[in-house]
Each structure stands twice: as structure tokens, then as C-alpha cells.
Scaffold this active site. Structure first.
Site, PDB file in Angstrom:
ATOM      1  N   CYS A  64      52.386   2.149 -60.849  1.00  0.00           N
ATOM      2  CA  CYS A  64      52.135   1.686 -59.474  1.00  0.00           C
ATOM      3  C   CYS A  64      50.629   1.626 -59.224  1.00  0.00           C
ATOM      4  O   CYS A  64      49.902   2.592 -59.473  1.00  0.00           O
ATOM      5  CB  CYS A  64      52.799   2.637 -58.484  1.00  0.00           C
ATOM      6  SG  CYS A  64      52.531   2.208 -56.750  1.00  0.00           S
TER       7      CYS A  64
ATOM      8  N   CYS B 117      45.415   9.426 -24.303  1.00  0.00           N
ATOM      9  CA  CYS B 117      45.272  10.804 -24.770  1.00  0.00           C
ATOM     10  C   CYS B 117      44.094  10.995 -25.721  1.00  0.00           C
ATOM     11  O   CYS B 117      43.586  12.105 -25.850  1.00  0.00           O
ATOM     12  CB  CYS B 117      46.545  11.256 -25.485  1.00  0.00           C
ATOM     13  SG  CYS B 117      47.988  11.431 -24.419  1.00  0.00           S
ATOM     14  N   HIS B 118      43.680   9.916 -26.388  1.00  0.00           N
ATOM     15  CA  HIS B 118      42.749  10.089 -27.503  1.00  0.00           C
ATOM     16  C   HIS B 118      41.451   9.295 -27.384  1.00  0.00           C
ATOM     17  O   HIS B 118      40.917   8.827 -28.391  1.00  0.00           O
ATOM     18  CB  HIS B 118      43.462   9.720 -28.812  1.00  0.00           C
ATOM     19  CG  HIS B 118      44.602  10.622 -29.147  1.00  0.00           C
ATOM     20  ND1 HIS B 118      44.425  11.936 -29.524  1.00  0.00           N
ATOM     21  CD2 HIS B 118      45.939  10.402 -29.144  1.00  0.00           C
ATOM     22  CE1 HIS B 118      45.608  12.491 -29.760  1.00  0.00           C
ATOM     23  NE2 HIS B 118      46.542  11.584 -29.533  1.00  0.00           N
TER      24      HIS B 118
ATOM     25  N   CYS C 181      47.554   4.655 -26.622  1.00  0.00           N
ATOM     26  CA  CYS C 181      47.040   5.707 -27.503  1.00  0.00           C
ATOM     27  C   CYS C 181      45.763   6.283 -26.899  1.00  0.00           C
ATOM     28  O   CYS C 181      45.506   7.496 -26.941  1.00  0.00           O
ATOM     29  CB  CYS C 181      46.737   5.156 -28.886  1.00  0.00           C
ATOM     30  SG  CYS C 181      48.137   4.424 -29.751  1.00  0.00           S
TER      31      CYS C 181
ATOM     32  N   ARG D 147      53.640  10.548 -37.807  1.00  0.00           N
ATOM     33  CA  ARG D 147      52.762  10.923 -36.705  1.00  0.00           C
ATOM     34  C   ARG D 147      52.643   9.788 -35.696  1.00  0.00           C
ATOM     35  O   ARG D 147      52.750   9.993 -34.475  1.00  0.00           O
ATOM     36  CB  ARG D 147      51.396  11.299 -37.266  1.00  0.00           C
ATOM     37  CG  ARG D 147      50.313  11.625 -36.258  1.00  0.00           C
ATOM     38  CD  ARG D 147      50.623  12.841 -35.420  1.00  0.00           C
ATOM     39  NE  ARG D 147      51.421  12.512 -34.247  1.00  0.00           N
ATOM     40  CZ  ARG D 147      51.917  13.380 -33.397  1.00  0.00           C
ATOM     41  NH1 ARG D 147      51.743  14.664 -33.581  1.00  0.00           N
ATOM     42  NH2 ARG D 147      52.617  12.994 -32.364  1.00  0.00           N
TER      43      ARG D 147
ATOM     44  N   CYS E 227      54.092   9.267 -31.833  1.00  0.00           N
ATOM     45  CA  CYS E 227      53.221   8.924 -30.704  1.00  0.00           C
ATOM     46  C   CYS E 227      53.804   7.764 -29.891  1.00  0.00           C
ATOM     47  O   CYS E 227      53.820   7.806 -28.661  1.00  0.00           O
ATOM     48  CB  CYS E 227      51.831   8.551 -31.212  1.00  0.00           C
ATOM     49  SG  CYS E 227      50.814   9.964 -31.673  1.00  0.00           S
TER      50      CYS E 227
ATOM     51  N   CYS F 188      56.077  -0.689 -54.600  1.00  0.00           N
ATOM     52  CA  CYS F 188      56.182  -0.276 -56.006  1.00  0.00           C
ATOM     53  C   CYS F 188      57.602   0.139 -56.368  1.00  0.00           C
ATOM     54  O   CYS F 188      58.088  -0.169 -57.471  1.00  0.00           O
ATOM     55  CB  CYS F 188      55.222   0.886 -56.277  1.00  0.00           C
ATOM     56  SG  CYS F 188      53.484   0.384 -56.382  1.00  0.00           S
TER      57      CYS F 188
END
Length: 268
Positions: free
Chosen positions: A68, A180-181, A177, A225, A229, A104
Site C-alpha cells: 500500500c 467552539c474552536h 466548528c 473525532r 463533532c 488499498c
């Protein structure tokens, strides 16, 4: 009277400082907790299983993933993750690690898309091969610096799309997003919310995923993750290994350029 006024002033000042002191104390204690557990991070078990899966011949074609190409040549895993997502000429698109693994497994091992993406997120009694493979591959970049390219037009485009998604507001709560960030010092309950627009914060956040989540008893990848979110924002659930996730990942990874990669890590 002057003494009384001074006492009132000091009490007010201390009262105002208390939340900040409590926040710092909580942050320090969480950091100590993580440090205590770091030497025995259960993610090591996922890494070992992932290496075995990487080298095991399987699928209709009965071959391993050792050919791969993750961007540095067939079978090369050392240093591959810190340069992902990236443009792959053989498919004429930008891919993140999990998209490339899916490719792959299909092209080399002969799996169908359904088989190649089966159980992307593990649970008790139902482990994920993908999370194990990701743990192994990412661990092979530990200690290296993030170096994500946007030189190719499609890489630049993926970054720009990811940036737009990061700031796009929607869903039942009109969140993005960025809600919060994109601000320093924000937190929700005991959880710090890194400002991804701040390079130091972006580096610290991105370079510690994937991670073993103590609360879930599983290693969670960047795909998980970001999926989580979107779920919490009440956005439509993105399909696994979708170009949407890759674009956001490109934005985050590029913002973390120069940061030393240190994962799979351990989180609450």
C-alpha cells in the site's frame, strides 16, 4: 473605614480570580492524570494488532497491505502520516489516511467498499480493524514534524473547502466548528476547546489524534473525532471516508504544520 474598604477590594479581586484559578487547577490536574497513564497507554495494543493486520495476507486476493502506497512509496509507513492528507496521482484526488487505507484494501486485497469500511468505529466485543491499522501507521510518525503540502491545486482546493466548512454555520443550533474552536480560552465543562486558528493550539490538538479514549475504552481516529463533532452540532452525519471529512482534516492538518506528532495519545 480605609481598612474596611481595602478588605472589600481584596475580597472582590480574589473572588474574580477564583474561577481562573480553579480553571488552571483543573487543567493542571487533568494534565497530571494523562501523564500518569501515558506510560501504559492501551493504544499500544491497537498498534500491535494493526501491525499484524498490515502484514497479514487476506481478502479475495490473499495479499497483505505491505504494498500500500501512503504517499512515500509502496509499503512505507515511517513518516507517512505527518504528510497526510495529500494528492495521490493514481486516483487523481486528495485522500486522508482512512480514505487511502480503504482504497488499498479494495485495490490490493480485493475487498468490496462495504467490506473495506466494515466497523470503522469499534465497540466492546466488536473491534475495528481500521482503528487498529490507523494506530499502527500513525505511531510510525511519532516524533516527526507535521509537513502537509498544499502545493498541488487539488490540495489547495481541499484546504479551502475545509476552511469554508469550518466556518459554516447550520444545524438545529446554528453552530459551526468555529463556534467552539476559533476563540482562545473556551471550554465546555472540564474540556478545553482549542482555538484551531491559533497555530500552537492547532498543533497541540491535531498531533494527539488518534487517541485512546478512557471514557469509551477504544482508540478513536480523526474520522471519528470529526464525525462526533458534526453529530454534536446536529449536522447531517457525514459518510465514512467522505471528501467532506478529508477537506476538514486537510484544513486542520495544514494549520498544525511544524507541530511534533505525538500519537496515538490518551484522552478522557
Amino acid at each position: 473605614m480605609r481598612r474596611k474598604g481595602l478588605f472589600i477590594f481584596m475580597a472582590a479581586a480574589l473572588g474574580a480570580a477564583a474561577p481562573a484559578m480553579a480553571q488552571t487547577s483543573t487543567t493542571d490536574e487533568i494534565a497530571k492524570y494523562r501523564q500518569l497513564l501515558a506510560d501504559g497507554n492501551p493504544a499500544e495494543l491497537w498498534e500491535m494488532r494493526g501491525e499484524e493486520l498490515w502484514k497479514t495476507a487476506t481478502g479475495p486476493k490473499k495479499v497483505s497491505l505491505e504494498q500500500c502506497d501512503l504517499g512515500k512509496g509502496p509499503g512505507v509507513v515511517k513518516g507517512a502520516y505527518v504528510e497526510l492528507p495529500r494528492y495521490f496521482k493514481d486516483v487523481n484526488k486528495v485522500m486522508d489516511l482512512e480514505q487511502r487505507l480503504m482504497h488499498c484494501r479494495m485495490s490490493l486485497q480485493g475487498l468490496t467498499r462495504e467490506q473495506a469500511t466494515k466497523t470503522p468505529f469499534g465497540s466492546a466485543g466488536n473491534p475495528s480493524d481500521i482503528e487498529a491499522l490507523v494506530s499502527y501507521i500513525t505511531a510510525e510518525s511519532r516524533g516527526m514534524k507535521m509537513s502537509v503540502s498544499t502545493a498541488h491545486p487539488q490540495e489547495k482546493r481541499a484546504y479551502e473547502i475545509g476552511q469554508k466548512i469550518f466556518f459554516h454555520r447550520g444545524g438545529a443550533h446554528d453552530f459551526a466548528c468555529a463556534t467552539c474552536h476559533s476563540v482562545d480560552g473556551q471550554r465546555i465543562r472540564l474540556q478545553e476547546l482549542p482555538n484551531i486558528l491559533n497555530k500552537t493550539n492547532a498543533q497541540a490538538a491535531y498531533t494527539t489524534w488518534p487517541a485512546y479514549r478512557v471514557s469509551q475504552g477504544e482508540v478513536r481516529t480523526m474520522q471519528h473525532r470529526l464525525y462526533d463533532c458534526f453529530r454534536q452540532q446536529r449536522f447531517p452525519e457525514p459518510a465514512y471516508a467522505s471528501d467532506v471529512i478529508t477537506a476538514v482534516t486537510m484544513f486542520l492538518a495544514k494549520n498544525a504544520d511544524g507541530g511534533v506528532y505525538n500519537a496515538p495519545a490518551l484522552k478522557r
